[in-house]
Write a protein that holds these residues in place. Structure first.
Motif, PDB file in Angstrom:
ATOM      1  N   PHE B 160      30.662  29.289  44.115  1.00 58.59           N
ATOM      2  CA  PHE B 160      31.924  30.026  44.014  1.00 58.59           C
ATOM      3  C   PHE B 160      32.166  30.613  42.629  1.00 58.59           C
ATOM      4  O   PHE B 160      33.244  30.461  42.067  1.00 58.59           O
ATOM      5  N   ALA B 161      31.134  31.257  42.089  1.00 57.21           N
ATOM      6  CA  ALA B 161      31.313  31.878  40.775  1.00 57.21           C
ATOM      7  C   ALA B 161      31.789  33.320  40.912  1.00 57.21           C
ATOM      8  O   ALA B 161      32.314  33.891  39.955  1.00 57.21           O
ATOM      9  N   LEU B 162      31.591  33.917  42.070  1.00 51.86           N
ATOM     10  CA  LEU B 162      31.867  35.353  42.225  1.00 51.86           C
ATOM     11  C   LEU B 162      33.013  35.625  43.187  1.00 51.86           C
ATOM     12  O   LEU B 162      33.184  34.930  44.189  1.00 51.86           O
ATOM     13  N   SER B 163      33.768  36.651  42.855  1.00 49.11           N
ATOM     14  CA  SER B 163      34.772  37.184  43.773  1.00 49.11           C
ATOM     15  C   SER B 163      34.891  38.680  43.493  1.00 49.11           C
ATOM     16  O   SER B 163      33.901  39.290  43.089  1.00 49.11           O
ATOM     17  N   PHE B 164      36.084  39.211  43.687  1.00 49.75           N
ATOM     18  CA  PHE B 164      36.240  40.664  43.539  1.00 49.75           C
ATOM     19  C   PHE B 164      37.314  41.022  42.534  1.00 49.75           C
ATOM     20  O   PHE B 164      38.331  40.362  42.432  1.00 49.75           O
ATOM     21  N   THR B 175      34.063  38.031  38.159  1.00 58.78           N
ATOM     22  CA  THR B 175      34.209  36.592  37.953  1.00 58.78           C
ATOM     23  C   THR B 175      35.661  36.296  37.597  1.00 58.78           C
ATOM     24  O   THR B 175      36.451  37.227  37.395  1.00 58.78           O
ATOM     25  N   PHE B 176      35.995  35.024  37.495  1.00 57.30           N
ATOM     26  CA  PHE B 176      37.345  34.622  37.123  1.00 57.30           C
ATOM     27  C   PHE B 176      37.729  35.248  35.787  1.00 57.30           C
ATOM     28  O   PHE B 176      37.084  34.989  34.762  1.00 57.30           O
ATOM     29  N   MET B 177      38.724  36.107  35.813  1.00 58.03           N
ATOM     30  CA  MET B 177      39.252  36.787  34.626  1.00 58.03           C
ATOM     31  C   MET B 177      38.165  37.497  33.818  1.00 58.03           C
ATOM     32  O   MET B 177      38.279  37.656  32.609  1.00 58.03           O
ATOM     33  N   GLY B 178      37.084  37.898  34.496  1.00 53.90           N
ATOM     34  CA  GLY B 178      36.024  38.637  33.820  1.00 53.90           C
ATOM     35  C   GLY B 178      35.148  37.782  32.901  1.00 53.90           C
ATOM     36  O   GLY B 178      34.395  38.325  32.075  1.00 53.90           O
ATOM     37  N   ASP B 179      35.221  36.479  33.055  1.00 51.35           N
ATOM     38  CA  ASP B 179      34.426  35.590  32.202  1.00 51.35           C
ATOM     39  C   ASP B 179      32.929  35.891  32.317  1.00 51.35           C
ATOM     40  O   ASP B 179      32.430  36.279  33.384  1.00 51.35           O
TER      41      ASP B 179
END
Lengths: 577, 231
Positions: B160-164, B175-179
């Motif tokens: 679960f490292a990737l989303s949109f 990624t979460f907040m562009g990390d």
């Protein structure tokens, strides 16, 4: 720059939702945002830990819904409607005045973080256009001169505009205090549910089927049949759901908002009646984020109904009849009016529509059997059932029995929600609403909202029934009728619709994600007088492709209005010599 | 056992087990339906819609997610079907850099797509992320097929490292907040790189080789330091 965020005020909120899972994400994000004004990283991390949701997923959800912010944003957000109806009534001037006064443009926040200013594709108050929201406070009929009052908070909230004959579903509006259960009961409230409890659920479903009530959300699926499927689906009552689609976001449509704001108990009773019929214990109402007043009033009404024994366990003393409603507030996504995207939103996800089948009656919310209906459909069914289906069928036509709610907006003297028997012609309806103002001639009517079709003056004698609509290749859709007078710039209107769909495409399937963008670009070019010779054919190809191959109803109808306009007025999209 | 299903695909009679998709049924009959997002080992989401076929319904059906139904006459190459495919491909060509997606480029040829038709339209542009020793992310080449997001989540790795980021046309994998990837839950399993159809995700060593960096230099930059065993 390091910003330290004090998580103390969030702690009681997290405790309240302790033990809940992802389906509590949207409410928790709303609560957190009401504390901080936006959703800083630390807040998202705390919510993720509490609900056991991966941080990437929380990020994806916040990014999807336009009313959630992961960048510093003011607690006070001013939202001005840029929808077609508001545009027709002069929103451009209001926006200009607002921008000058605030010194802000769309998407900007003032220097000390006091105010954020935004344009919103449609606020669903088209009868009050030009309209705006100041936080949760609504305003309508704004002019450049009243912008000062609006910003000072001294501008009055608009009142319901309801007309029609006979007023059945809307009969209480204006007559009762919307939040008085006593008023509701004194004006016929809860008679339907009491009557239902003297019958078997099967008999109620049969009655609904005979009443031939078709879904009023746009797809026109027979209500009784849907209910029968849910009742027949395997599973106990605790594994079945009644979901109310109150994500009314079709531009030009505001009937559901009218019902929720002015007669919220009727929706609660209607959902409870449906729950009894299908055998479901869990009720859900998702109200669009742009309807803060509807959300507030419904929430209060639900509390009162619960306190009076109309919701909860053993309702009205009926042993074993349990039903309660949980509310969800959307956060700016038209797509969540698509039934499966609505489920995803309730489940705390990005509002991506699902592949169908499976259909909601067998696998809907939480993959369990779900009855999902639009607000009007449920409340109309309650009206018909309470008055008796025989009497109901006396109204309207044989194939479209009963009454229908129509939303009139645009260039019309008395915009508002009209309840009339099916069969009234568009011309009669427009005359009833005072006609086109200032003695101007009618140029066009957009029937069914942004996803609807344009008709010219030659079609005004079409009776508003499902059968006539079908024969004329018109979909009644949500019952929205937007009137354009002879001075209206239809190219501008098409560009506006193009912007709406590009803004609201969820981005899941390629044809809609790409097509809505390309359609918007071409329509913009045409509206600015820079049409290319090839634009008409390109629009037709893009429209065809979205209609035929998109995954859900949004993409499948994103070009409907444009293509109907091209058919009627091909010169609109041709190069101006 | 439920009864097998018999349908016709491009006039050819095909019998398949109930629950078979139209895509698989066609494949069994030797008919290849074009797909972009579909991957045989991942959940089909019906995203690219290139596999849309005529099943005689109100609208076309995506073959990868539509079950074969008894007696249906499927057309995989009608004019309407080809018109939809051509338009999707044309719009895609105007949006992302497909230079490293030979399968998609071949479809462009096959369907007569005019790749310059939407010239002047907005392109989906992004920065190139070089934030870890293993792979590069160049979302200028990303078509949003979701394969990487799926293998990172329930389809394989549960990382679960990737989303949109964003929505609609402006949707981008994020990624979460562009990390940067090293600050996320990424475990560097490499499966996302393996399923990427367009070269948007690329092993860093391959990218450096392509840039003409010498193998020794690449090895210096990307090798993992050997960890001592805990005693």
């Amino acid at each position: 720059m390091t910003v330290s965020v004090d998580l103390t005020p969030l702690t009681p909120v997290l405790e309240k939702y302790h033990g809940r899972s992802r389906e509590a994400l949207l409410p928790l994000l709303h609560k957190a945002q009401s504390i901080y004004g936006w959703l800083p990283r630390e807040v998202q991390e705390a919510i993720g830990r509490s609900l056991h949701v991966p941080l990437a997923d929380i990020h994806g959800v916040i990014e999807f819904y336009t009313m959630f912010y992961n960048q510093p944003t003011a607690r006070r957000v001013i939202r001005v409607c840029e929808g077609v109806a508001c545009h027709l009534s002069g929103s451009a001037g209001v926006m200009e005045a607002m921008e000058t006064k605030l010194g802000l443009r769309h998407g900007e926040t003032s220097a000390y973080g006091a105010i954020t200013y935004e344009h919103v594709p449609c606020l669903g108050m088209c009868e009050h256009g030009p309209n705006a929201l100041d936080g949760a406070k609504t305003a309508g009929r704004l002019t450049p001169d009243t912008v000062d009052d609006f910003l000072a908070g001294s501008y009055p909230e608009p009142r319901a505009k309801v007309y029609g004959k006979p007023l059945l579903t809307l009969k209480r509006i204006g007559e009762v205090n919307p939040l008085s259960l006593t008023d509701y009961e004194a004006h016929g409230g809860y008679q339907g549910l009491r009557k239902a409890l003297t019958m078997t659920p099967e008999a109620i479903i049969e009655a609904n089927k005979s009443g031939e009530i078709l879904g009023r959300g746009g797809a026109m699926f027979p209500l009784g049949l849907k209910a029968e499927f849910v009742r027949a689906a395997p599973g106990s009552t605790s594994e079945k759901h009644v979901a109310v689609n109150a994500d009314e976001s079709e531009p030009g449509t505001f009937k559901d908002r009218t019902i929720m704001e002015e007669d919220p108990f009727s929706l609660i009773e209607a959902a409870t009646l449906m729950a009894y019929a299908v055998g479901a214990e869990n009720g859900w109402i998702l109200v669009r984020g742009e309807y803060p007043r509807s959300y507030r009033r419904l929430r209060k009404a639900i509390k009162k109904a619960r306190a009076a024994g109309y919701l909860g366990r053993n309702i009205l003393g009926r042993e074993g009849f349990h039903f309660d409603i949980e509310m969800r507030l959307g956060a700016g996504a038209y797509i969540c009016g698509e039934e499966t995207a609505l489920f995803e939103a309730i489940e705390g996800k990005r509002g991506f529509p699902r592949i169908k089948p499976p259909y909601p009656p067998s696998s809907g919310l939480f993959n369990q059997p779900t009855s999902v209906n639009n607000v009007e459909t449920l409340v109309m069914a309650l009206t018909a059932f309470t008055m008796g289906l025989d009497e109901w069928r006396q109204l309207g036509t044989e194939k479209s029995p009963g009454t229908k709610l129509f939303c009139l907006s645009g260039h019309i003297a008395r915009p508002g929600t009209y309840e009339l028997p099916f069969g009234v012609t568009i011309r009669e309806l427009i005359e009833m609403a005072g006609g086109v103002p200032d003695g101007k001639a009618l140029q066009a009517v957009l029937v069914g909202g942004a996803a609807g079709v344009f008709i010219g003056p030659d079609k005004l004698d079409m009776p508003l029934t499902y059968e006539d609509a079908r024969a004329n290749n018109v979909a009644l859709g949500s019952g929205a009728l937007m009137v354009f007078d002879e001075t209206a710039d239809l190219r501008q209107a098409l560009a506006n619709l193009g912007h709406f769909f590009a803004h609201e495409s969820c981005g899941k399937c390629f044809p809609c994600q790409l097509g809505t963008q390309r359609q918007m670009e071409i329509l913009d070019r045409i509206a600015n007088g820079r049409a290319k010779l090839t634009d008409k054919q390109t629009l037709l190809d893009v429209g065809f492709t979205m209609t035929e191959t998109s995954l859900c109803g949004l993409g499948q109808t994103a070009a409907t209005a444009v293509m109907s306009a091209i058919e009627l007025w091909p010169e609109l999209v041709s190069r101006v010599p | 056992m439920t009864k097998p299903i018999t349908l016709t695909i491009d006039g050819q009679k095909v019998t398949v087990p109930a629950g078979t998709t139209i895509y698989d049924a066609a494949k069994a009959a030797g008919i290849e339906i074009p797909v972009i997002c579909y991957h045989p080992h991942l959940s089909a989401n019906g995203l690219c819609r290139l596999c849309s076929v005529d099943v005689g319904g109100r609208v076309q059906a995506a073959a990868c997610v539509t079950a074969a139904a008894e007696g249906v006459a499927v057309k995989t190459q009608s004019d309407d079907v080809r018109r939809g495919r051509r338009t999707i491909l044309e719009m895609l060509a105007s949006t992302v850099n497909l230079v490293e997606a030979p399968e998609i480029l071949a479809y462009m040829e096959e369907y007569g797509a005019d790749t310059s038709r939407f010239d002047g339209g907005e392109k989906r542009t992004a920065s190139v992320y070089d934030d870890n020793p293993f792979y590069l992310r160049d979302y200028n080449q990303c078509i949003n097929c979701w394969r990487c997001v799926q293998v990172c989540a329930e389809d394989a790795q549960y990382a679960f490292a990737l989303s949109f980021d964003g929505r609609g046309f402006h949707t981008q994998i994020g990624t979460f907040m562009g990390d940067g990837m090293t600050d996320t839950t990424c475990v560097f399993c490499g499966q996302c790189v393996g399923v990427c159809p367009t070269g948007a995700l690329k092993p860093k060593r391959q990218a450096m080789l392509e840039q003409g960096v010498s193998p020794d230099e690449i090895f210096q930059q990307t090798r993992r330091k050997r960890k001592k065993k805990r005693g």
